[in-house]
Design a protein around this motif. Sequence first.
Motif, PDB file in Angstrom:
ATOM      1  N   ASP A  33      -8.290  -7.519   1.436  1.00 13.09           N
ATOM      2  CA  ASP A  33      -7.967  -6.099   1.580  1.00 13.09           C
ATOM      3  C   ASP A  33      -6.460  -5.943   1.785  1.00 13.09           C
ATOM      4  N   ARG A  34      -5.884  -4.921   1.178  1.00  9.09           N
ATOM      5  CA  ARG A  34      -4.451  -4.725   1.318  1.00  9.09           C
ATOM      6  C   ARG A  34      -4.168  -3.335   1.865  1.00  9.09           C
ATOM      7  N   ILE A  35      -2.969  -3.138   2.340  1.00 12.27           N
ATOM      8  CA  ILE A  35      -2.560  -1.868   2.928  1.00 12.27           C
ATOM      9  C   ILE A  35      -1.984  -0.974   1.837  1.00 12.27           C
ATOM     10  N   VAL A  36      -2.502   0.265   1.754  1.00 12.31           N
ATOM     11  CA  VAL A  36      -2.001   1.212   0.751  1.00 12.31           C
ATOM     12  C   VAL A  36      -1.184   2.338   1.376  1.00 12.31           C
ATOM     13  N   ALA A  37      -1.254   2.463   2.718  1.00 13.20           N
ATOM     14  CA  ALA A  37      -0.445   3.472   3.405  1.00 13.20           C
ATOM     15  C   ALA A  37      -0.413   3.122   4.884  1.00 13.20           C
ATOM     16  N   VAL A  38       0.559   3.698   5.588  1.00  9.87           N
ATOM     17  CA  VAL A  38       0.662   3.522   7.031  1.00  9.87           C
ATOM     18  C   VAL A  38       0.937   4.891   7.642  1.00  9.87           C
ATOM     19  N   VAL A  39       0.188   5.220   8.698  1.00  5.68           N
ATOM     20  CA  VAL A  39       0.383   6.475   9.429  1.00  5.68           C
ATOM     21  C   VAL A  39       0.655   6.114  10.884  1.00  5.68           C
ATOM     22  N   ILE A  77      -6.170  11.336  -2.980  1.00  5.38           N
ATOM     23  CA  ILE A  77      -7.120  10.894  -1.954  1.00  5.38           C
ATOM     24  C   ILE A  77      -6.385  10.289  -0.767  1.00  5.38           C
ATOM     25  N   ILE A  78      -5.364   9.498  -1.026  1.00  5.33           N
ATOM     26  CA  ILE A  78      -4.584   8.916   0.062  1.00  5.33           C
ATOM     27  C   ILE A  78      -3.927  10.018   0.897  1.00  5.33           C
ATOM     28  N   ASP A  79      -3.424  11.047   0.233  1.00  7.68           N
ATOM     29  CA  ASP A  79      -2.819  12.166   0.974  1.00  7.68           C
ATOM     30  C   ASP A  79      -3.845  12.802   1.906  1.00  7.68           C
ATOM     31  N   ARG A  80      -5.085  12.919   1.431  1.00 10.27           N
ATOM     32  CA  ARG A  80      -6.143  13.502   2.263  1.00 10.27           C
ATOM     33  C   ARG A  80      -6.461  12.588   3.457  1.00 10.27           C
ATOM     34  N   ARG A 425       0.716  23.953   6.998  1.00 13.23           N
ATOM     35  CA  ARG A 425       1.999  23.978   7.700  1.00 13.23           C
ATOM     36  C   ARG A 425       1.953  23.062   8.923  1.00 13.23           C
ATOM     37  N   TYR A 426       0.835  23.069   9.636  1.00 16.17           N
ATOM     38  CA  TYR A 426       0.716  22.234  10.820  1.00 16.17           C
ATOM     39  C   TYR A 426       0.723  20.752  10.443  1.00 16.17           C
ATOM     40  N   VAL A 427      -0.004  20.397   9.393  1.00 19.04           N
ATOM     41  CA  VAL A 427      -0.027  19.002   8.952  1.00 19.04           C
ATOM     42  C   VAL A 427       1.357  18.570   8.503  1.00 19.04           C
ATOM     43  N   GLU A 428       2.079  19.435   7.828  1.00 19.76           N
ATOM     44  CA  GLU A 428       3.428  19.097   7.369  1.00 19.76           C
ATOM     45  C   GLU A 428       4.338  18.837   8.565  1.00 19.76           C
ATOM     46  N   GLU A 429       4.153  19.624   9.633  1.00 19.29           N
ATOM     47  CA  GLU A 429       4.947  19.400  10.842  1.00 19.29           C
ATOM     48  C   GLU A 429       4.623  18.042  11.457  1.00 19.29           C
ATOM     49  N   LEU A 430       3.345  17.667  11.435  1.00 16.86           N
ATOM     50  CA  LEU A 430       2.952  16.361  11.949  1.00 16.86           C
ATOM     51  C   LEU A 430       3.578  15.246  11.120  1.00 16.86           C
ATOM     52  N   LYS A 431       3.623  15.422   9.807  1.00 16.16           N
ATOM     53  CA  LYS A 431       4.226  14.409   8.941  1.00 16.16           C
ATOM     54  C   LYS A 431       5.708  14.210   9.262  1.00 16.16           C
ATOM     55  N   GLN A 432       6.370  15.312   9.587  1.00 13.64           N
ATOM     56  CA  GLN A 432       7.799  15.217   9.885  1.00 13.64           C
ATOM     57  C   GLN A 432       8.051  14.454  11.181  1.00 13.64           C
ATOM     58  N   ARG A 433       7.058  14.451  12.081  1.00 17.38           N
ATOM     59  CA  ARG A 433       7.244  13.810  13.379  1.00 17.38           C
ATOM     60  C   ARG A 433       6.642  12.407  13.435  1.00 17.38           C
ATOM     61  N   THR A 434       6.003  11.973  12.348  1.00 18.83           N
ATOM     62  CA  THR A 434       5.272  10.694  12.350  1.00 18.83           C
ATOM     63  C   THR A 434       5.762   9.823  11.207  1.00 18.83           C
ATOM     64  N   TYR A 435       5.794   8.529  11.458  1.00 15.52           N
ATOM     65  CA  TYR A 435       6.134   7.586  10.392  1.00 15.52           C
ATOM     66  C   TYR A 435       4.972   7.521   9.411  1.00 15.52           C
ATOM     67  N   VAL A 436       5.209   7.905   8.155  1.00 10.13           N
ATOM     68  CA  VAL A 436       4.200   7.864   7.107  1.00 10.13           C
ATOM     69  C   VAL A 436       4.801   7.234   5.863  1.00 10.13           C
ATOM     70  N   THR A 437       4.136   6.238   5.340  1.00  8.76           N
ATOM     71  CA  THR A 437       4.593   5.616   4.102  1.00  8.76           C
ATOM     72  C   THR A 437       3.391   5.290   3.248  1.00  8.76           C
ATOM     73  N   VAL A 438       3.575   5.376   1.926  1.00  7.01           N
ATOM     74  CA  VAL A 438       2.515   5.055   0.971  1.00  7.01           C
ATOM     75  C   VAL A 438       2.971   3.849   0.158  1.00  7.01           C
ATOM     76  N   ARG A 439       2.052   2.874   0.022  1.00  2.00           N
ATOM     77  CA  ARG A 439       2.372   1.641  -0.694  1.00  2.00           C
ATOM     78  C   ARG A 439       1.438   1.427  -1.869  1.00  2.00           C
ATOM     79  N   LEU A 440       1.068   2.507  -2.503  1.00  2.00           N
ATOM     80  CA  LEU A 440       0.160   2.406  -3.646  1.00  2.00           C
ATOM     81  C   LEU A 440       0.928   1.874  -4.849  1.00  2.00           C
ATOM     82  N   GLU A 441       0.379   0.819  -5.466  1.00  2.00           N
ATOM     83  CA  GLU A 441       1.066   0.218  -6.628  1.00  2.00           C
ATOM     84  C   GLU A 441       0.224   0.391  -7.886  1.00  2.00           C
TER      85      GLU A 441
END
Length: 441
Positions: A33-39, A77-80, A425-441
Motif C-alpha cells: 500500500d502506498r500513500i496518495v495524500a497526507v492531511v 475522490i481524493i479531494d473528498r 468556505r469552512y473546508v477551504e479555511e481548514l485547508k489553509q490552516r492544515t498541511y495537505v499534500t497530494v501524491r497521486l501519480e
Amino acid sequence: MRGNTLLGVILVALGVSSVEAQQTPDTGLAVVDRIVAVVGATPITSSRLQEEINVVRQQGGTVPTDSADLEKFKREIIDRIIEQELLVQQALKDTTVSVSEQELQSAVEGGLREIRNQFPSELDYARELRKAGFDSPEDYRLWYTEQKRRELLQQALFRSLRARGELSPVQPTEAELRAYYDRLTRKPTRPATVSFRQIVVLAEADSATWRAAGLRADSVWGLVRDKKEDFCSVARQYSDDPSTAQRCGELGFFRRGQMVREFEIVAFRMRPGQVSPPVRSPFGYHIIEVQRVETAEVQARHILVAPRLTQEDRAQARRMAERVREALTNGSSFDSLQRIFHDRREQMVVEDVPRQNLPPAYAGVLDGATPNAVIGPIELDQGPPAPPKYAVILFLEAKEEGELSFEDLRDQLRDRLAQENAFDRYVEELKQRTYVTVRLE
C-alpha cells in the motif's frame, strides 16, 4: 471487486466497500500500500482510495477507463477524502464536539441490524462479508464502528458550528442557482395536487337540546364533585366520547393547541386533582379532571355529555349547505358566504394538497373537477362525539404529476446551496490552516 447481488446490498446500503488485496497479474504477490495524500499527520493510502472507487461502482456510478479521465476522477475522490479527514481532525480538536459511547453504539447497532436483516442466515451474512474483505462479522463490526464514529463526529461538528454562529449561509447568485439546477441529474417530481376553497357548515343542536345536555352534565358533575362515585366508573357509564369512555376518560398528556380552545383554557388553569364544572365546547359539555401538570403539558381525563343531535338537526345543516351551494352557483360572493356560514375550526383554503393525501370524503368527489366548479355538499362525518359537517367546495386548480421547474425549486435550492457554500468556505479555511499534500501519480 467480484460482482455479487448480496454483496451489493452491503455496499450500497451503508457505503461499505471491499478492501481486497491488490495483486500483480504475474506473481500474485500483494502490492505494498502506498500513500496518495497526507492531511496533517494522517496519511491517505491507495487502499482507502480504492474503497471509495468501489463504492462508486456499487452505487451504479461509472469509473472512467480513459487514463486522463481516470486520473481526474481519482483526484476528485481524493479531494473528498481530504475534506472528510479535515473535518474529523477538527472535530477531535474542538472541545465542544463530542460523540458519546452510547450514541455511537446505538448508531452502530441500528446500522448493523439493518444490514444483517437483508440476509437469510448468519452463514450468508458471514460469507458476503468475507467476499467484501472482512474475516468475520466481528472484523466488519470494528471497521463499521470506526466509519460511524467519523460520520457522527462530522455531524456533531456542524451542529456545534451552527449553534455558535460560525457557519453562516453564503447566499448564491442567480447564475449559481441556475447552474445548480441544471446539474441535477434527476429533477424532483411533484405529485398530482388540487387546490380549492370551502365553506363547511356544522350540524348543531337547537337551544332546547343544549339546555337538556347542560342539565345532564350538571347531574354527572355532582357525582364526581361530591365523590359519590369514582371518576373512572362515571366516565364509563355516562361519557358520550366512545374513544375514551372505556379508558376512564383518559386523554393522556397534551400541549396547547391539541384540544379545542374552550377545553384547554380551563385545563391549563387547573391544579392536579381538581375537577372542573361542565365546560361547553362544540362537542358538548366536558367535566375535566387534571392528573398531572408539567412545564408545557397537562395530563387529564374527561367525561363528555354531548347534545343529542336529531335527524332534523342533520337535515337542517344539509339544507343550509345546499342553499350555500345554490347561492354560489348563482354568483353570490364566496367571501361573504364564508364569513356567515363557515365553521372557523375548518381550513378555508386548501392549496396544492396531493390527491393521495385527501380525506376519503373528498377523494372521488374532486376527480375531473374544473376551475371554478362548485361541488357538494359532501358530508364530513368524523363519527361521535364530533357532530357531522357539510362542505361546499369552490374548486380552484388541479396540477398533474410532473417534474418540478426551476421556479418551483428556487427557494429550496437557495437554502441548500447557501449551506453548501458555507461548508465549502469552512473546508477551504481548514485547508489553509492544515498541511495537505497530494501524491497521486
